[in-house]
Design a protein around this motif. Structure first.
Motif, PDB file in Angstrom:
ATOM      1  N   VAL A   5       0.842  -1.189   0.000  1.00 49.55           N
ATOM      2  CA  VAL A   5       0.000   0.000   0.000  1.00 49.55           C
ATOM      3  C   VAL A   5       0.881   1.245   0.000  1.00 49.55           C
ATOM      4  CG1 VAL A   5      -0.170  -0.009   2.538  1.00 49.55           C
ATOM      5  CG2 VAL A   5      -1.875   1.234   1.187  1.00 49.55           C
ATOM      6  N   GLY A   6       0.482   2.234  -0.761  1.00 50.23           N
ATOM      7  CA  GLY A   6       1.140   3.533  -0.712  1.00 50.23           C
ATOM      8  C   GLY A   6       0.303   4.466   0.141  1.00 50.23           C
ATOM      9  N   ILE A   7       0.914   5.053   1.161  1.00 50.75           N
ATOM     10  CA  ILE A   7       0.191   5.972   2.038  1.00 50.75           C
ATOM     11  C   ILE A   7       0.841   7.345   1.940  1.00 50.75           C
ATOM     12  CG2 ILE A   7      -0.626   6.443   4.374  1.00 50.75           C
ATOM     13  CD1 ILE A   7      -0.426   3.512   5.007  1.00 50.75           C
ATOM     14  N   CYS A  40      -0.158   5.528 -10.717  1.00 43.39           N
ATOM     15  CA  CYS A  40       0.517   4.973 -11.892  1.00 43.39           C
ATOM     16  C   CYS A  40       1.493   3.855 -11.532  1.00 43.39           C
ATOM     17  CB  CYS A  40       1.270   6.074 -12.644  1.00 43.39           C
ATOM     18  SG  CYS A  40       0.206   7.298 -13.433  1.00 43.39           S
ATOM     19  N   ALA A  41       1.789   3.713 -10.251  1.00 41.20           N
ATOM     20  CA  ALA A  41       2.710   2.658  -9.808  1.00 41.20           C
ATOM     21  C   ALA A  41       2.013   1.309  -9.938  1.00 41.20           C
ATOM     22  CB  ALA A  41       3.154   2.902  -8.373  1.00 41.20           C
ATOM     23  N   ARG A  42       2.641   0.373 -10.607  1.00 39.26           N
ATOM     24  CA  ARG A  42       2.011  -0.918 -10.889  1.00 39.26           C
ATOM     25  C   ARG A  42       2.060  -1.877  -9.704  1.00 39.26           C
ATOM     26  NH1 ARG A  42       4.952  -0.563 -16.334  1.00 39.26           N
ATOM     27  NH2 ARG A  42       6.625  -1.502 -15.137  1.00 39.26           N
ATOM     28  N   LYS A  43       2.990  -1.657  -8.785  1.00 42.59           N
ATOM     29  CA  LYS A  43       3.188  -2.613  -7.690  1.00 42.59           C
ATOM     30  C   LYS A  43       2.361  -2.286  -6.451  1.00 42.59           C
ATOM     31  CE  LYS A  43       6.347  -4.745 -10.129  1.00 42.59           C
ATOM     32  NZ  LYS A  43       6.111  -6.089 -10.699  1.00 42.59           N
ATOM     33  N   LEU A  44       1.640  -1.180  -6.459  1.00 44.16           N
ATOM     34  CA  LEU A  44       0.805  -0.822  -5.319  1.00 44.16           C
ATOM     35  C   LEU A  44      -0.594  -1.399  -5.507  1.00 44.16           C
ATOM     36  CD1 LEU A  44       1.706   2.937  -4.645  1.00 44.16           C
ATOM     37  CD2 LEU A  44       2.546   0.906  -3.440  1.00 44.16           C
ATOM     38  N   ALA A 107       7.870   4.606 -11.131  1.00 44.81           N
ATOM     39  CA  ALA A 107       8.816   3.492 -11.286  1.00 44.81           C
ATOM     40  C   ALA A 107       9.664   3.316 -10.028  1.00 44.81           C
ATOM     41  CB  ALA A 107       9.714   3.729 -12.508  1.00 44.81           C
ATOM     42  N   LEU A 108       9.994   4.414  -9.357  1.00 45.20           N
ATOM     43  CA  LEU A 108      10.753   4.328  -8.109  1.00 45.20           C
ATOM     44  C   LEU A 108       9.918   3.649  -7.028  1.00 45.20           C
ATOM     45  CD1 LEU A 108      13.125   4.942  -6.254  1.00 45.20           C
ATOM     46  CD2 LEU A 108      12.198   7.254  -5.926  1.00 45.20           C
ATOM     47  N   ILE A 109       8.640   3.996  -6.962  1.00 49.20           N
ATOM     48  CA  ILE A 109       7.751   3.348  -5.994  1.00 49.20           C
ATOM     49  C   ILE A 109       7.744   1.839  -6.232  1.00 49.20           C
ATOM     50  CG2 ILE A 109       5.353   3.147  -5.223  1.00 49.20           C
ATOM     51  CD1 ILE A 109       5.014   6.122  -5.969  1.00 49.20           C
ATOM     52  N   ASP A 110       7.642   1.437  -7.488  1.00 46.22           N
ATOM     53  CA  ASP A 110       7.663   0.007  -7.819  1.00 46.22           C
ATOM     54  C   ASP A 110       8.980  -0.640  -7.400  1.00 46.22           C
ATOM     55  OD1 ASP A 110       5.106   0.044  -8.894  1.00 46.22           O
ATOM     56  OD2 ASP A 110       5.799   0.384 -10.948  1.00 46.22           O
ATOM     57  N   GLN A 111      10.082   0.068  -7.572  1.00 47.15           N
ATOM     58  CA  GLN A 111      11.385  -0.471  -7.182  1.00 47.15           C
ATOM     59  C   GLN A 111      11.483  -0.677  -5.675  1.00 47.15           C
ATOM     60  OE1 GLN A 111      14.390   2.131  -8.835  1.00 47.15           O
ATOM     61  NE2 GLN A 111      13.624   1.874 -10.914  1.00 47.15           N
ATOM     62  N   LEU A 112      10.884   0.228  -4.915  1.00 42.78           N
ATOM     63  CA  LEU A 112      10.893   0.081  -3.462  1.00 42.78           C
ATOM     64  C   LEU A 112      10.148  -1.183  -3.048  1.00 42.78           C
ATOM     65  CD1 LEU A 112      10.099   3.760  -2.328  1.00 42.78           C
ATOM     66  CD2 LEU A 112      12.324   2.648  -2.370  1.00 42.78           C
ATOM     67  N   GLU A 114       9.593  -3.862  -4.899  1.00 48.17           N
ATOM     68  CA  GLU A 114      10.338  -5.031  -5.352  1.00 48.17           C
ATOM     69  C   GLU A 114      11.538  -5.322  -4.451  1.00 48.17           C
ATOM     70  OE1 GLU A 114       9.818  -7.402  -7.934  1.00 48.17           O
ATOM     71  OE2 GLU A 114       7.868  -6.519  -7.485  1.00 48.17           O
ATOM     72  N   LYS A 115      12.198  -4.289  -3.979  1.00 47.86           N
ATOM     73  CA  LYS A 115      13.347  -4.498  -3.093  1.00 47.86           C
ATOM     74  C   LYS A 115      12.913  -5.139  -1.780  1.00 47.86           C
ATOM     75  CE  LYS A 115      16.999  -3.941  -3.619  1.00 47.86           C
ATOM     76  NZ  LYS A 115      18.126  -4.891  -3.917  1.00 47.86           N
ATOM     77  N   LEU A 116      11.808  -4.677  -1.220  1.00 52.27           N
ATOM     78  CA  LEU A 116      11.296  -5.282   0.016  1.00 52.27           C
ATOM     79  C   LEU A 116      10.917  -6.744  -0.205  1.00 52.27           C
ATOM     80  CD1 LEU A 116       9.078  -2.347   1.332  1.00 52.27           C
ATOM     81  CD2 LEU A 116      11.134  -3.239   2.446  1.00 52.27           C
ATOM     82  N   ARG A 117      10.359  -7.031  -1.354  1.00 50.95           N
ATOM     83  CA  ARG A 117       9.965  -8.410  -1.652  1.00 50.95           C
ATOM     84  C   ARG A 117      11.174  -9.318  -1.882  1.00 50.95           C
ATOM     85  NH1 ARG A 117       4.901  -6.816  -5.624  1.00 50.95           N
ATOM     86  NH2 ARG A 117       3.283  -6.864  -4.007  1.00 50.95           N
ATOM     87  N   SER A 118      12.293  -8.724  -2.260  1.00 54.47           N
ATOM     88  CA  SER A 118      13.464  -9.515  -2.648  1.00 54.47           C
ATOM     89  C   SER A 118      14.221 -10.115  -1.471  1.00 54.47           C
ATOM     90  CB  SER A 118      14.431  -8.654  -3.472  1.00 54.47           C
ATOM     91  OG  SER A 118      15.075  -7.679  -2.650  1.00 54.47           O
ATOM     92  N   SER A 119      14.094  -9.522  -0.278  1.00 55.19           N
ATOM     93  CA  SER A 119      14.861 -10.012   0.872  1.00 55.19           C
ATOM     94  C   SER A 119      14.176  -9.656   2.180  1.00 55.19           C
ATOM     95  CB  SER A 119      16.276  -9.408   0.867  1.00 55.19           C
ATOM     96  OG  SER A 119      16.978  -9.760   2.047  1.00 55.19           O
ATOM     97  N   ARG A 120      13.959 -10.662   3.007  1.00 55.85           N
ATOM     98  CA  ARG A 120      13.351 -10.424   4.314  1.00 55.85           C
ATOM     99  C   ARG A 120      14.322  -9.725   5.258  1.00 55.85           C
ATOM    100  NH1 ARG A 120       8.573 -12.059   5.466  1.00 55.85           N
ATOM    101  NH2 ARG A 120       9.022 -11.692   7.673  1.00 55.85           N
ATOM    102  N   LYS A 121      15.596  -9.652   4.896  1.00 52.84           N
ATOM    103  CA  LYS A 121      16.578  -8.994   5.751  1.00 52.84           C
ATOM    104  C   LYS A 121      16.451  -7.471   5.699  1.00 52.84           C
ATOM    105  CE  LYS A 121      20.000 -12.709   5.415  1.00 52.84           C
ATOM    106  NZ  LYS A 121      21.381 -13.070   5.000  1.00 52.84           N
TER     107      LYS A 121
END
Length: 250
Positions: A5-7, A40-44, A107-112, A114-121
């Motif tokens: 979610v984007g807040i 416009c962010a596709r990942k939200l 696109a930056l929002i989507d990258q954020l 994706e980065k969170l999804r990439s590693s639980r660390k």
């Protein structure tokens, strides 16, 4: 897949710019421009405006935004979005988007996300970009960040870091952009912690995370998006867009 979610925290009161969220830029409220870019962010999976002011809430309702009414006692936007995230248990990731950056990059929002999804660390992810000149980095109003070889924040400061002791060595100053992606559990823990010594010294909330051992990953981009802190900033941005002959929203 875990939802994101984007807040957008938005408050009416501002010592330098009262009523900023609804200030018109290119015939639209500043906050609406931010909201439209976020849409416009596709990942939200959802975009929510978090506010304690009915003037902001009513305006956002009119253009179709989802709005969460929050307490008027919050000291920061992070506290405000945490109130919303506490109730929104369906979202694993929370992106805190500044309500005064009308050119925020979807696109930056989507990258954020994706980065969170990439590693639980990674508990928190943010962004930075190089200053155009070293002179800009000298301003205490511009927050700098230095990162390790893995792209994680070592420190945030209002001071121009790193210090170039060897003047012949190239130095890249990175300007921190105030957008954050949180794991929901990290966000809820963050707002429970008391302000830390370095946070109080620099007046930079993100240092609380580092002082408590949270890994903050930094996405380094080529360019950032300008914020609107004063009416003069809003006018300058509108004039810049008019000269460029393009719309502020995608």
């Amino acid at each position: 897949m875990s939802k994101a979610v984007g807040i957008i925290p938005a408050r009416w009161s501002s010592s330098r710019f009262p009523g900023k969220p609804l200030h018109l830029i290119a015939s639209k409220p500043l906050l609406r421009h931010v909201w439209e870019r976020c849409r416009c962010a596709r990942k939200l999976d959802s975009v929510i405006i978090a506010t304690d002011d009915m003037r902001v809430a009513n305006a956002a309702f009119e253009w179709g935004a989802e709005v969460a009414l929050t307490s008027a006692d919050h000291q920061s936007g992070t506290d405000r979005i945490a109130e919303v995230a506490r109730k929104a248990r369906q979202f694993a990731f929370v992106i805190n988007i500044q309500g005064d950056e009308p050119l925020v990059d979807p696109a930056l929002i989507d990258q954020l996300v994706e980065k969170l999804r990439s590693s639980r660390k990674i508990g928190i992810v943010t962004a930075a970009h190089p200053f155009e000149s070293a002179a800009e980095a000298s301003s205490p109003h511009q927050v700098k960040v230095i990162v390790d070889l893995g792209g994680n924040a070592l420190y945030f400061s209002r001071y121009a870091i790193p210090f170039p002791r060897d003047r012949s060595a190239p130095v890249r100053y990175l300007r921190h952009q105030g957008i954050y992606g949180f794991r929901r559990e990290t966000l809820l823990q963050f707002v429970k912690w008391k302000p830390t010594p370095l946070e109080r010294a620099e007046s930079l909330e993100q240092l609380r995370a580092l002082e408590n051992g949270v890994k903050v990953h930094v996405l380094v981009t080529k360019h950032g998006s300008p914020g609107v802190d004063t009416p003069e900033d809003a006018l300058a941005l509108e004039q810049k867009l008019a000269r460029a002959g393009r719309s502020i929203s995608r």
